[in-house]
Design an enzyme around this catalytic site. Structure first.
Site, short mmCIF file in Angstrom:
data_model
loop_
_atom_site.label_atom_id
_atom_site.label_comp_id
_atom_site.label_asym_id
_atom_site.label_seq_id
_atom_site.Cartn_x
_atom_site.Cartn_y
_atom_site.Cartn_z
N GLY A 185 19.02 2.68 -38.92
CA GLY A 185 17.90 2.91 -38.02
C GLY A 185 17.73 1.70 -37.12
O GLY A 185 17.69 0.56 -37.61
N ARG A 231 27.33 -3.58 -35.58
CA ARG A 231 27.24 -2.24 -35.02
C ARG A 231 27.02 -2.36 -33.51
O ARG A 231 26.12 -3.08 -33.08
CB ARG A 231 26.11 -1.42 -35.67
CG ARG A 231 26.30 -1.23 -37.18
CD ARG A 231 25.46 -0.10 -37.71
NE ARG A 231 25.96 1.19 -37.28
CZ ARG A 231 25.32 2.35 -37.49
NH1 ARG A 231 24.16 2.35 -38.11
NH2 ARG A 231 25.84 3.49 -37.08
N GLN A 233 21.95 12.23 -43.01
CA GLN A 233 20.69 11.47 -43.01
C GLN A 233 19.47 12.38 -42.96
O GLN A 233 18.41 12.04 -43.48
CB GLN A 233 20.66 10.49 -41.83
CG GLN A 233 21.69 9.38 -41.91
CD GLN A 233 22.93 9.72 -41.09
OE1 GLN A 233 23.34 10.87 -41.00
NE2 GLN A 233 23.55 8.71 -40.50
N ASP A 261 18.70 4.97 -30.23
CA ASP A 261 19.36 3.70 -30.54
C ASP A 261 19.55 2.83 -29.31
O ASP A 261 19.71 1.62 -29.42
CB ASP A 261 20.71 3.96 -31.21
CG ASP A 261 20.54 4.47 -32.63
OD1 ASP A 261 20.55 3.64 -33.55
OD2 ASP A 261 20.36 5.68 -32.82
N ASN A 310 21.67 8.42 -29.22
CA ASN A 310 21.09 8.65 -30.54
C ASN A 310 22.17 9.25 -31.43
O ASN A 310 23.31 9.48 -31.01
CB ASN A 310 19.87 9.58 -30.43
CG ASN A 310 19.05 9.61 -31.72
OD1 ASN A 310 18.71 8.57 -32.26
ND2 ASN A 310 18.77 10.79 -32.23
N LYS A 311 21.82 9.51 -32.67
CA LYS A 311 22.78 10.03 -33.64
C LYS A 311 23.55 11.22 -33.10
O LYS A 311 22.98 12.09 -32.45
CB LYS A 311 22.05 10.40 -34.93
CG LYS A 311 22.93 10.93 -36.05
CD LYS A 311 24.06 9.99 -36.41
CE LYS A 311 23.57 8.64 -36.85
NZ LYS A 311 24.70 7.70 -37.14
#
Length: 349
Positions: free
Chosen positions: A46, A86, A194, A235, A245-246
């Site tokens: 996150g 990351r 997730q 993100d 984002n994811k």
């Protein structure tokens, strides 16, 4: 809500999110290398939580270098190792730069021990600040809903993804408390689940009605009028309002547009990258093939098959109804509005 991150007695404790929901265990970090490892392994995940963890990781690295005569040079190497964990979540870089600015602005003659104390204070402030910011985001976001709605979310943007309360799930928590949410549909979020492991579990802990679906059920759920809004975290957000984002978020936004369903993004301003013009410039992390080819360590695909495993995708601003921040709601976010937000932030600071 479980506390994702805790700084206690010069040790960073991280909730190991790879073990949820079956086991609740904390990782004891005594050095910055273990923090970097936790970020890489998604033991802490996150964007806001990664940023806070990296800040404390820098404190641990500084403590290790306390007696190093080349402290200021050596701490740069620690910062760079944390940056490399990351590539997509901009909060990671934001937190590290904020911490390093303490060193850059300090008098060259300042005692190293005093400098480390300043770094610790800043990391603690970043952590506590995140909780307050999440509550502001949640209050602004809840105002978007006038009548009770059923809402869809993707991945996990809850208390587990932050230091506390959450962004997208924070809005859901607040709206539910105000009687504006009837049910939450949680995408499973493949390949690491997730949504299934974390979001469904978080919501159940607070008795918020939740229904788990696989990612490829979202379109049919929309078609059957089972949801009235979509809300996700972020993100990285660029100057033109594109959002990373994811993986799977972009597909949801396209589906929401087709079904005339509002698509909301909830994120703190630390997730905005004011140096990046558009989503075309965002570096997208690609992860190991095993995450797709295996499930719980068991091979589920033909051995040796080629795998493409991007961890994130980019949703263009044209598909986003609004971005919810601690400074308010940016409806139909575009370049001019984000520049105005940037100026507003500078005015506050």
């Amino acid at each position: 809500m479980l506390q994702t991150i805790e700084w206690k007695n010069s040790t960073l404790w991280l909730l190991d999110q790879t073990l949820l929901p079956n086991r609740i265990e904390f990782i004891e970090c005594h050095n910055f290398q273990r923090v970097a490892q936790a970020i890489k392994r998604l033991e802490v995940r996150g964007a806001p939580a990664i940023g806070a963890a990296a800040a404390f990781g820098l404190v641990l690295g500084a403590r290790e270098l306390c007696n190093d005569p080349e402290f200021r040079t050596s701490i740069e190497r620690v910062a760079e190792e944390l940056r490399q964990t990351r590539p997509t979540a901009v909060n990671l870089f934001w937190a590290i730069e904020r911490m390093m600015s303490i060193i850059h602005k300090a008098n060259p003659d300042k005692d190293t021990i005093d400098l480390i104390k300043d770094l610790e204070k800043e990391a603690i402030y970043i952590s506590s600040e995140d909780c307050a910011i999440n509550h502001k985001i949640s209050q602004y976001g809840a105002q978007l809903f006038k009548d009770p709605v059923s809402i869809l979310t993707h991945c996990n943007a809850g208390a587990l993804a932050t230091v506390g309360f959450g962004t997208a799930l924070g809005v859901i928590r607040q709206a539910f408390a105000e009687g504006k949410i009837t049910r939450v549909f949680a995408d499973e979020t493949r390949p690491l689940l997730q949504g299934a492991r974390l979001t469904a579990w978080e919501l159940m802990q607070e008795n918020i009605p939740v229904t788990l679906i696989t990612d490829n059920m979202a379109g049919w759920v929309m078609n059957k009028n089972m949801i009235q809004a979509v809300i996700v975290g972020a993100d990285r957000i660029t100057l033109n309002g594109d959002v990373a984002n994811k993986i799977g978020t972009y597909s949801l936004a396209v589906l929401a547009k087709e079904h005339n369903i509002p698509f909301y993004v909830a994120a703190p301003v630390s997730t905005f990258d004011f140096t990046m013009d558009s989503g075309l410039d965002i570096p997208i992390e690609e992860r190991h093939a095993d995450e797709v080819a295996q499930f719980a360590g068991v091979l589920t695909a033909p051995e040796g098959v080629d795998v493409f495993n991007p961890a994130f995708d980019v949703t263009p601003n044209s598909l986003i109804s609004a971005i919810i921040t601690e400074y308010g709601v940016l409806e139909q976010p575009q370049h001019e509005k984000i520049i105005a937000l940037q100026q507003k932030i500078k005015g506050v600071l």
